[in-house]
Design a protein around this motif. Structure first.
Motif, short mmCIF file in Angstrom:
data_model
loop_
_atom_site.label_atom_id
_atom_site.label_comp_id
_atom_site.label_asym_id
_atom_site.label_seq_id
_atom_site.Cartn_x
_atom_site.Cartn_y
_atom_site.Cartn_z
N LYS A 53 0.85 -1.19 0.00
CA LYS A 53 0.00 0.00 0.00
C LYS A 53 0.88 1.24 0.00
O LYS A 53 1.98 1.23 0.56
N PRO A 54 0.41 2.34 -0.62
CA PRO A 54 1.20 3.58 -0.59
C PRO A 54 1.40 4.05 0.86
O PRO A 54 0.59 3.75 1.73
N VAL A 57 -0.03 9.59 3.81
CA VAL A 57 0.46 10.95 3.96
C VAL A 57 -0.73 11.89 4.20
O VAL A 57 -1.76 11.77 3.55
N ILE A 59 -1.97 15.32 3.58
CA ILE A 59 -1.64 16.44 2.70
C ILE A 59 -2.24 17.73 3.25
O ILE A 59 -3.44 17.79 3.52
N VAL A 62 -1.29 22.27 -1.23
CA VAL A 62 -1.00 21.88 -2.61
C VAL A 62 -0.99 23.12 -3.48
O VAL A 62 -1.87 23.97 -3.37
N VAL A 71 1.79 20.47 -7.09
CA VAL A 71 2.91 20.19 -6.19
C VAL A 71 2.40 20.23 -4.75
O VAL A 71 1.79 21.21 -4.32
N ILE A 72 2.66 19.15 -4.03
CA ILE A 72 2.33 19.13 -2.61
C ILE A 72 3.48 19.82 -1.89
O ILE A 72 4.64 19.40 -2.00
N THR A 73 3.19 20.91 -1.17
CA THR A 73 4.27 21.68 -0.53
C THR A 73 4.29 21.52 0.99
O THR A 73 5.22 21.97 1.65
N GLU A 74 3.24 20.93 1.53
CA GLU A 74 3.28 20.62 2.97
C GLU A 74 2.47 19.36 3.23
O GLU A 74 1.27 19.29 2.91
N ALA A 75 3.13 18.38 3.80
CA ALA A 75 2.45 17.12 4.11
C ALA A 75 3.21 16.42 5.22
O ALA A 75 4.38 16.74 5.48
N TYR A 76 2.53 15.51 5.90
CA TYR A 76 3.14 14.80 7.03
C TYR A 76 2.90 13.31 6.90
O TYR A 76 1.87 12.88 6.36
N PHE A 77 3.84 12.54 7.41
CA PHE A 77 3.66 11.09 7.44
C PHE A 77 2.62 10.72 8.48
O PHE A 77 2.63 11.26 9.60
N THR A 82 -3.22 -0.09 9.19
CA THR A 82 -3.33 -1.52 8.90
C THR A 82 -1.93 -2.08 8.70
O THR A 82 -1.01 -1.70 9.40
N ILE B 72 7.07 16.94 4.79
CA ILE B 72 7.29 16.73 3.36
C ILE B 72 7.08 18.08 2.69
O ILE B 72 6.01 18.68 2.81
N THR B 73 8.10 18.59 2.00
CA THR B 73 7.99 19.93 1.41
C THR B 73 7.89 19.89 -0.11
O THR B 73 7.62 20.91 -0.74
N ALA B 75 6.31 17.08 -3.05
CA ALA B 75 5.79 15.76 -3.41
C ALA B 75 4.79 15.92 -4.55
O ALA B 75 4.28 17.02 -4.78
N TYR B 76 4.54 14.83 -5.26
CA TYR B 76 3.63 14.86 -6.40
C TYR B 76 2.65 13.70 -6.35
O TYR B 76 2.99 12.64 -5.84
#
Lengths: 196, 196
Positions: A53-54, A57, A59, A62, A71-77, A82, B72-73, B75-76
């Motif tokens: 599975k991916p 994240v 998001i 964007v 372009v995603i410019t701010e995201a977190y793990f 599961t 994450i700064t 991502a696509y």
């Protein structure tokens, strides 16, 4: 030796020579890379349909530049709720987690989250096949441990007991996964023996 | 009417009154939200273990600030290579895609990618149950179309024929999914009838 067009004959090893050395050792690939290659092989060989599975994240921001991709410019793990891998094999649902440890003598249960155990239990309840693949990097050994065995050790931990599974216990209760050339981590071979 | 403590009796509708009106209509939720709520209900009710896969993202840059979470700064979005939802129900592997259209008269096949069709075919080959959930927003209707029916229309398109499925055809070949309060898009009810 010269050829008509003036080029020397290429006497280097054939393209695949380097690729073929040490085919039965790890070559420094991570467990995830090995499993992904194995799954790709399974899909191409029409043996099974199993994918990772991916990475989840969250998001936040964007940007949508004109004439180019978002372009995603701010995201977190995010923590996975599961397991990492699932799919179908011989009419059965397959669902598993994979973990690598550098520890030589034990596998720390801190590598697994409670909600992953809950998920694996639900999978088994509904007739899926669930397990964990554990690699001991120091021993260059990769084991298949059925979820049912993992649950027992998890219960010991919950009841205040050991917070890990000893390497020797995994040798006893698990199944070593042979390292193959194409199916690098051929876990379906273990499933064939255990569940069919 | 006055009460001993001087407060008026609260004569507004009970807390849930608003929530309970129109419980069988869509309330403006997207198909994805409806399916996610349905899956959450299925998991909690221990009926099935089915989840949406995370959105696939190609991560390019990550910052690791001291004392806080990794950010994450760059991502696509990546195109999904499989379908959006999978899991296990009554020992069977379940794998499906969900699509919403504003079109009143047809479902454009451009909503589906070739590799998703290939994936669904492989799933069916290996004994999984695969289908597509199609919502016609204008009609407020949601249909269950078995993958096998979808493949036929896909072949028509590949052979230079129609690039869509008519609304009437989906009414005939598909199954309308009842809109329920808890299992909002109760697709397992359709699976029960078709596959067991």
């Amino acid at each position: 030796m010269n050829y008509p067009n003036g080029q020397r004959k290429n006497i280097s090893r054939p393209k695949d020579a380097k690729k073929n050395t040490n085919i039965f050792s790890n070559r420094g690939m991570t467990l995830e890379e090995d499993i992904n290659e194995t799954n790709t092989f399974y899909v191409k060989a029409n043996k099974a349909v199993i994918y990772k599975k991916p990475t989840p994240v969250q998001i936040v921001k964007v940007n949508y530049p004109k004439r180019s991709a978002a372009v995603i410019t701010e995201a977190y793990f995010k923590q996975a709720s599961t397991t990492d891998y699932n799919g179908v094999y011989r009419y059965r649902y397959i669902d598993f987690e994979a973990k690598e440890t550098k520890n030589k003598t034990l596998f720390p249960l801190a590598n697994i989250h409670e909600h992953q155990i809950d998920h694996m239990k639900a999978v088994v309840d509904h007739g899926g096949i669930s397990f964990i693949i554990i690699r001991f990097a120091a021993h260059d050994e990769t084991f298949f441990l059925p979820a049912e065995k993992l649950f027992l050790h998890w219960n010991v931990k919950l009841n205040g007991g050991k917070k890990s599974i000893a390497y020797e216990t995994i040798q006893e209760e698990g199944y070593i996964i042979p390292f193959q050339y194409k199916a690098r981590i051929d876990y379906l071979a273990i499933i064939d023996e255990l569940y069919f």
